[in-house]
Design a protein around this motif. Structure first.
Motif, PDB file in Angstrom:
ATOM      1  N   ARG A  25       6.984  -1.952   0.494  1.00 50.91           N
ATOM      2  CA  ARG A  25       5.854  -2.601   1.320  1.00 50.91           C
ATOM      3  C   ARG A  25       4.493  -1.926   1.264  1.00 50.91           C
ATOM      4  O   ARG A  25       4.547  -0.727   1.443  1.00 50.91           O
ATOM      5  CB  ARG A  25       6.391  -2.776   2.821  1.00 50.91           C
ATOM      6  CG  ARG A  25       7.012  -4.125   3.031  1.00 50.91           C
ATOM      7  CD  ARG A  25       7.472  -4.250   4.507  1.00 50.91           C
ATOM      8  NE  ARG A  25       6.283  -3.899   5.366  1.00 50.91           N
ATOM      9  CZ  ARG A  25       6.495  -3.334   6.471  1.00 50.91           C
ATOM     10  NH1 ARG A  25       7.698  -2.815   6.853  1.00 50.91           N
ATOM     11  NH2 ARG A  25       5.390  -3.050   7.210  1.00 50.91           N
ATOM     12  N   LEU A  26       3.682  -2.857   1.536  1.00 51.29           N
ATOM     13  CA  LEU A  26       2.122  -1.977   1.444  1.00 51.29           C
ATOM     14  C   LEU A  26       1.891  -2.064   3.263  1.00 51.29           C
ATOM     15  O   LEU A  26       1.653  -3.142   3.975  1.00 51.29           O
ATOM     16  CB  LEU A  26       1.145  -3.180   1.001  1.00 51.29           C
ATOM     17  CG  LEU A  26      -0.308  -2.543   0.720  1.00 51.29           C
ATOM     18  CD1 LEU A  26      -1.149  -3.330  -0.030  1.00 51.29           C
ATOM     19  CD2 LEU A  26      -1.105  -1.956   1.842  1.00 51.29           C
ATOM     20  N   THR A  27       1.945  -0.970   3.700  1.00 51.97           N
ATOM     21  CA  THR A  27       2.103  -0.896   5.247  1.00 51.97           C
ATOM     22  C   THR A  27       0.690  -0.710   6.061  1.00 51.97           C
ATOM     23  O   THR A  27      -0.252  -0.188   5.098  1.00 51.97           O
ATOM     24  CB  THR A  27       2.969   0.159   5.696  1.00 51.97           C
ATOM     25  OG1 THR A  27       2.145   1.401   5.282  1.00 51.97           O
ATOM     26  CG2 THR A  27       4.245   0.353   4.846  1.00 51.97           C
ATOM     27  N   GLN A  28       0.475  -0.952   6.914  1.00 55.64           N
ATOM     28  CA  GLN A  28      -0.667  -0.923   7.682  1.00 55.64           C
ATOM     29  C   GLN A  28      -1.108   0.621   7.553  1.00 55.64           C
ATOM     30  O   GLN A  28      -2.501   0.911   7.486  1.00 55.64           O
ATOM     31  CB  GLN A  28      -0.480  -1.323   9.333  1.00 55.64           C
ATOM     32  CG  GLN A  28      -2.014  -1.083   9.909  1.00 55.64           C
ATOM     33  CD  GLN A  28      -3.122  -2.118   9.605  1.00 55.64           C
ATOM     34  OE1 GLN A  28      -2.754  -3.147   9.071  1.00 55.64           O
ATOM     35  NE2 GLN A  28      -4.347  -1.820  10.070  1.00 55.64           N
ATOM     36  N   LYS A  29      -0.228   1.511   7.972  1.00 57.38           N
ATOM     37  CA  LYS A  29      -0.590   3.011   7.713  1.00 57.38           C
ATOM     38  C   LYS A  29      -0.929   3.567   6.573  1.00 57.38           C
ATOM     39  O   LYS A  29      -2.063   4.233   6.435  1.00 57.38           O
ATOM     40  CB  LYS A  29       0.772   3.558   8.222  1.00 57.38           C
ATOM     41  CG  LYS A  29       0.897   4.255   9.601  1.00 57.38           C
ATOM     42  CD  LYS A  29       2.024   4.800  10.093  1.00 57.38           C
ATOM     43  CE  LYS A  29       2.298   6.063   9.405  1.00 57.38           C
ATOM     44  NZ  LYS A  29       3.741   6.432   9.788  1.00 57.38           N
ATOM     45  N   GLY A  36       6.203   5.003  -1.583  1.00 58.67           N
ATOM     46  CA  GLY A  36       7.306   4.994  -0.723  1.00 58.67           C
ATOM     47  C   GLY A  36       8.348   5.828  -1.052  1.00 58.67           C
ATOM     48  O   GLY A  36       8.930   5.616  -2.275  1.00 58.67           O
ATOM     49  N   SER A  37       8.785   6.802  -0.227  1.00 58.98           N
ATOM     50  CA  SER A  37       9.988   7.544  -0.424  1.00 58.98           C
ATOM     51  C   SER A  37      11.190   6.916  -0.883  1.00 58.98           C
ATOM     52  O   SER A  37      12.079   7.742  -1.472  1.00 58.98           O
ATOM     53  CB  SER A  37       9.882   8.928   0.449  1.00 58.98           C
ATOM     54  OG  SER A  37      10.150   8.269   1.715  1.00 58.98           O
ATOM     55  N   ASN A  38      11.300   5.659  -0.402  1.00 58.40           N
ATOM     56  CA  ASN A  38      12.424   5.011  -0.509  1.00 58.40           C
ATOM     57  C   ASN A  38      12.234   3.502  -1.257  1.00 58.40           C
ATOM     58  O   ASN A  38      12.826   2.747  -1.104  1.00 58.40           O
ATOM     59  CB  ASN A  38      13.160   4.601   0.767  1.00 58.40           C
ATOM     60  CG  ASN A  38      12.143   4.023   1.803  1.00 58.40           C
ATOM     61  OD1 ASN A  38      11.056   3.701   1.721  1.00 58.40           O
ATOM     62  ND2 ASN A  38      12.795   3.536   2.964  1.00 58.40           N
ATOM     63  N   ASP A  39      11.217   3.583  -2.059  1.00 50.50           N
ATOM     64  CA  ASP A  39      10.876   2.387  -2.915  1.00 50.50           C
ATOM     65  C   ASP A  39      11.585   1.963  -3.608  1.00 50.50           C
ATOM     66  O   ASP A  39      11.782   2.967  -4.905  1.00 50.50           O
ATOM     67  CB  ASP A  39       9.160   2.558  -3.327  1.00 50.50           C
ATOM     68  CG  ASP A  39       8.626   1.373  -3.882  1.00 50.50           C
ATOM     69  OD1 ASP A  39       9.392   0.528  -4.437  1.00 50.50           O
ATOM     70  OD2 ASP A  39       7.409   1.102  -3.961  1.00 50.50           O
ATOM     71  N   PRO A  40      12.451   0.981  -3.781  1.00 47.94           N
ATOM     72  CA  PRO A  40      13.442   0.779  -4.897  1.00 47.94           C
ATOM     73  C   PRO A  40      12.788   0.686  -6.374  1.00 47.94           C
ATOM     74  O   PRO A  40      13.481   0.619  -7.360  1.00 47.94           O
ATOM     75  CB  PRO A  40      14.399  -0.164  -4.392  1.00 47.94           C
ATOM     76  CG  PRO A  40      13.403  -0.980  -3.449  1.00 47.94           C
ATOM     77  CD  PRO A  40      12.464   0.120  -2.795  1.00 47.94           C
TER      78      PRO A  40
END
Ligand code: MLT
Length: 203
Positions: free
Chosen positions: A184-188, A149-153
Motif C-alpha cells: 500500500r501507498l500510505t499517508q505516512k 514496505g518491510s512486508n511488501d509481498p
C-alpha cells in the motif's frame, strides 16, 4: 499518450510527472502531487498497455516478471512523450520529477536506468529493479526517494536494497523510507515523500 497537464501557479517549480500503478489512471496520484507541491505543474500520464482492461506502463509475463523488450520500448516511448510535452506545454524539460507507484514507479526507475537526463529526480513508491545486467547512465545530481514496505509481498526487502545500491553505484543520491503496510501507498509515506521533496528538491 493519454494525459492531463495542469499548469502550476509557480513556473519556477519542477513539473511533477505522475505514473500510476496497475489498473490505475492519470488521476490517481493527483492528491499525492498536491500534497508534495501544490504550486507545481503536473503532467499525469496513463499507461498505454492494457492487461485484462487494466492500464499499465509496460507488459509483464507474470506478477513481478517483466517483458523486458516491451519495457525498453515503453521506456523510450515515455521519454519521447515527456520531450514533446515539454515543448507543447512550455515547461523546463530539465526540471521534471517523476512520482510513481508500483508499476508507475517501475517505469520511472526504468527511465533512470536507461537515460541519463530523463529526470531530475524521482519519488518511487514500492518500486522493483526494472532490469539487471545493464550499465546504468551517470546519475550524478539525480535525487531519488524510495518508499518501500518491510512486508511488501511484491517488492521484497532485498530487491529494494538492490535497487538503492544500483542507483547509488550510478551516483544517484537516494533516501529510503520504510513502512510496514504491505504494497500500500500510505499517508505516512506520502508525507515522507513531501518532506524529502522540500529538503532535496524545493529548497
Ligand atoms: C509490475 O508489474 O510493475 C509490478 O509487478 C508491480 C505491479 O503489480 O504493477
Amino acid at each position: 499518450m493519454r494525459h492531463l497537464f495542469i499548469k502550476g501557479t509557480d513556473l519556477s517549480k519542477p513539473t511533477l510527472l505522475l505514473l500510476h500503478g496497475t489498473g490505475g489512471n492519470e488521476k490517481d496520484l493527483l492528491p499525492l502531487a498536491r500534497l508534495i507541491d501544490p504550486d507545481a505543474s503536473i503532467l499525469a500520464v496513463r499507461g498505454t498497455v492494457l492487461e485484462n482492461g487494466m492500464p499499465r506502463f509496460f507488459r509483464r509475463l507474470a506478477e513481478g516478471v517483466f517483458d523486458e523488450e516491451d519495457l525498453i520500448v515503453r521506456t523510450y516511448e515515455l521519454h519521447r512523450f515527456i520531450d514533446q510535452a515539454a515543448e507543447t506545454y512550455s515547461f523546463d524539460r530539465e526540471n521534471v520529477i517523476a512520482i510513481g507507484y508500483s508499476n508507475g514507479a517501475n517505469i520511472a526507475a526504468s527511465l533512470l536506468f536507461h537515460l541519463p537526463k530523463a529526470l531530475r529526480g524521482a519519488v518511487l513508491h514500492h518500486p522493483m529493479v526494472p532490469r539487471r545486467g545493464i550499465r546504468l547512465p551517470d546519475l550524478t545530481r539525480t535525487q531519488v526517494f524510495i518508499a518501500a514496505g518491510s512486508n511488501d509481498p511484491i517488492c521484497l526487502v532485498d530487491e529494494t536494497l538492490e535497487l538503492q545500491t544500483l542507483l547509488e553505484s550510478a551516483h544517484a543520491e537516494t533516501v529510503l523510507y520504510w513502512e510496514n503496510q504491505g504494497h500500500r501507498l500510505t499517508q505516512k509515506e506520502a508525507e515522507a515523500a513531501a518532506s524529502w521533496y522540500h529538503k532535496y528538491i524545493d529548497n
